[in-house]
Design a protein around this motif. Structure first.
Motif, PDB file in Angstrom:
ATOM      1  N   GLY A   1      21.063 -71.502  62.210  1.00 22.67           N
ATOM      2  CA  GLY A   1      19.995 -71.567  61.784  1.00 22.67           C
ATOM      3  C   GLY A   1      19.350 -70.478  62.122  1.00 22.67           C
ATOM      4  O   GLY A   1      18.382 -70.310  62.077  1.00 22.67           O
ATOM      5  N   ILE A   2      19.964 -69.146  61.376  1.00 24.53           N
ATOM      6  CA  ILE A   2      19.951 -68.028  61.354  1.00 24.53           C
ATOM      7  C   ILE A   2      17.972 -67.712  60.694  1.00 24.53           C
ATOM      8  O   ILE A   2      18.040 -68.129  59.694  1.00 24.53           O
ATOM      9  N   THR A   3      16.815 -67.267  61.411  1.00 21.19           N
ATOM     10  CA  THR A   3      16.440 -66.975  59.853  1.00 21.19           C
ATOM     11  C   THR A   3      15.516 -65.377  60.003  1.00 21.19           C
ATOM     12  O   THR A   3      16.051 -64.430  60.995  1.00 21.19           O
ATOM     13  N   TYR A   4      15.507 -65.180  59.360  1.00 19.56           N
ATOM     14  CA  TYR A   4      15.456 -63.886  58.605  1.00 19.56           C
ATOM     15  C   TYR A   4      14.096 -63.134  58.480  1.00 19.56           C
ATOM     16  O   TYR A   4      13.239 -64.177  58.110  1.00 19.56           O
ATOM     17  N   GLN A   5      13.791 -62.208  58.822  1.00 21.32           N
ATOM     18  CA  GLN A   5      12.200 -61.288  58.550  1.00 21.32           C
ATOM     19  C   GLN A   5      12.333 -60.652  57.402  1.00 21.32           C
ATOM     20  O   GLN A   5      13.731 -59.779  56.916  1.00 21.32           O
ATOM     21  N   TYR A   6      11.241 -59.969  56.957  1.00 17.45           N
ATOM     22  CA  TYR A   6      10.703 -58.324  55.852  1.00 17.45           C
ATOM     23  C   TYR A   6      10.031 -57.578  56.905  1.00 17.45           C
ATOM     24  O   TYR A   6       9.261 -58.152  57.500  1.00 17.45           O
ATOM     25  N   PHE A   7      10.581 -56.165  56.920  1.00 19.17           N
ATOM     26  CA  PHE A   7       9.707 -55.477  57.946  1.00 19.17           C
ATOM     27  C   PHE A   7       9.027 -54.664  56.375  1.00 19.17           C
ATOM     28  O   PHE A   7      10.016 -53.579  55.982  1.00 19.17           O
ATOM     29  N   PHE A   8       8.051 -54.327  56.421  1.00 16.39           N
ATOM     30  CA  PHE A   8       7.675 -53.106  55.821  1.00 16.39           C
ATOM     31  C   PHE A   8       6.450 -52.490  57.052  1.00 16.39           C
ATOM     32  O   PHE A   8       6.174 -52.270  57.232  1.00 16.39           O
ATOM     33  N   ALA A   9       7.167 -50.902  56.613  1.00 14.07           N
ATOM     34  CA  ALA A   9       7.085 -49.860  57.189  1.00 14.07           C
ATOM     35  C   ALA A   9       6.338 -48.506  57.245  1.00 14.07           C
ATOM     36  O   ALA A   9       5.872 -47.916  57.758  1.00 14.07           O
ATOM     37  N   THR A  10       5.700 -48.406  55.791  1.00 17.86           N
ATOM     38  CA  THR A  10       5.165 -47.639  55.515  1.00 17.86           C
ATOM     39  C   THR A  10       4.851 -48.402  54.442  1.00 17.86           C
ATOM     40  O   THR A  10       4.590 -49.556  53.279  1.00 17.86           O
ATOM     41  N   GLU A  11       2.970 -47.304  54.367  1.00 11.65           N
ATOM     42  CA  GLU A  11       2.052 -47.812  53.303  1.00 11.65           C
ATOM     43  C   GLU A  11       2.978 -47.624  51.112  1.00 11.65           C
ATOM     44  O   GLU A  11       2.100 -48.054  51.083  1.00 11.65           O
ATOM     45  N   ARG A  12       3.429 -46.753  51.451  1.00 12.02           N
ATOM     46  CA  ARG A  12       4.544 -47.208  50.206  1.00 12.02           C
ATOM     47  C   ARG A  12       4.886 -48.450  49.975  1.00 12.02           C
ATOM     48  O   ARG A  12       4.902 -48.841  48.356  1.00 12.02           O
ATOM     49  N   SER A  13       5.115 -49.140  50.806  1.00 10.40           N
ATOM     50  CA  SER A  13       6.161 -50.375  50.774  1.00 10.40           C
ATOM     51  C   SER A  13       4.897 -51.528  50.922  1.00 10.40           C
ATOM     52  O   SER A  13       5.448 -52.187  49.883  1.00 10.40           O
ATOM     53  N   ILE A  14       3.577 -51.279  51.448  1.00 14.63           N
ATOM     54  CA  ILE A  14       3.554 -52.352  50.914  1.00 14.63           C
ATOM     55  C   ILE A  14       2.105 -52.889  49.739  1.00 14.63           C
ATOM     56  O   ILE A  14       2.062 -53.702  49.858  1.00 14.63           O
ATOM     57  N   LYS A  15       2.290 -51.441  49.416  1.00 10.58           N
ATOM     58  CA  LYS A  15       1.883 -51.139  47.529  1.00 10.58           C
ATOM     59  C   LYS A  15       2.601 -52.541  47.083  1.00 10.58           C
ATOM     60  O   LYS A  15       2.840 -53.193  45.951  1.00 10.58           O
ATOM     61  N   TYR A  16       3.942 -53.014  47.553  1.00 16.59           N
ATOM     62  CA  TYR A  16       4.909 -54.134  46.485  1.00 16.59           C
ATOM     63  C   TYR A  16       4.602 -55.298  46.754  1.00 16.59           C
ATOM     64  O   TYR A  16       5.468 -56.125  46.842  1.00 16.59           O
TER      65      TYR A  16
END
Length: 158
Positions: free
Chosen positions: A139-154
């Motif tokens: 049951g591995i659960t995965y995460q997404y990590f957004f580190a930058t202002e540039r990335s959160i625009k997506y």
């Protein structure tokens, strides 16, 4: 792709300054593709800080992020590289990233994994034993990590 963020507050606008230090992938905004995982995280936040559980939903434009040359890292499974990455980020007590990735995707170091990390750091087990313990984890659960202002625009709030 639809991603979920579990918290004790609704997130309409992402503010990276609210991020905590010492997390798996660094200081940033964390989401999951699993609504159940986000609901569990929301309940955990409520136990720690009060309030009501809230799951905020976002659409991630992954194709555009790749096309626009964001720096991405994808950990498909538990590995020595993943473990080293997690340990470096958890040990980093500053708001300065210990890496140069805009977006990171990989397994969550949940409570079970956290227990093994504590055993590793205490010298009770070796890195090889640590990885062996995780090898058969279900049951591995995965995460997404957004580190930058540039990335959160997506990310767009749904």
């Amino acid at each position: 792709m639809i991603l979920y963020h579990g918290s004790n507050v609704e997130v309409n606008e992402i503010d990276l300054n609210r991020s905590e230090v010492g997390k798996d992938f660094g200081v940033g905004f964390y989401l999951t593709a699993s609504k159940d995982q986000a609901e569990r995280m929301a309940s955990r936040r409520v136990r720690l800080y009060g309030g009501d559980p809230v799951v905020s939903v976002f659409e991630y434009d992954e194709a555009s992020a790749k096309k626009d040359s964001l720096v991405l890292k994808d950990f498909q499974f538990y590995s020595k590289e993943w473990a080293d990455f997690i340990l470096a980020n958890r040990a980093n007590g500053t708001r300065t990233q210990s890496h140069n990735y805009d977006i990171v995707h990989g397994p969550i170091a949940n409570d079970d994994v956290g227990f093994q990390i504590r055993r590793l750091l205490a010298g009770i087990i070796t890195i090889d034993a640590f990885l062996e313990e995780l090898k058969y984890k279900q049951g591995i659960t995965y995460q997404y990590f957004f580190a930058t202002e540039r990335s959160i625009k997506y990310l767009k709030r749904v």
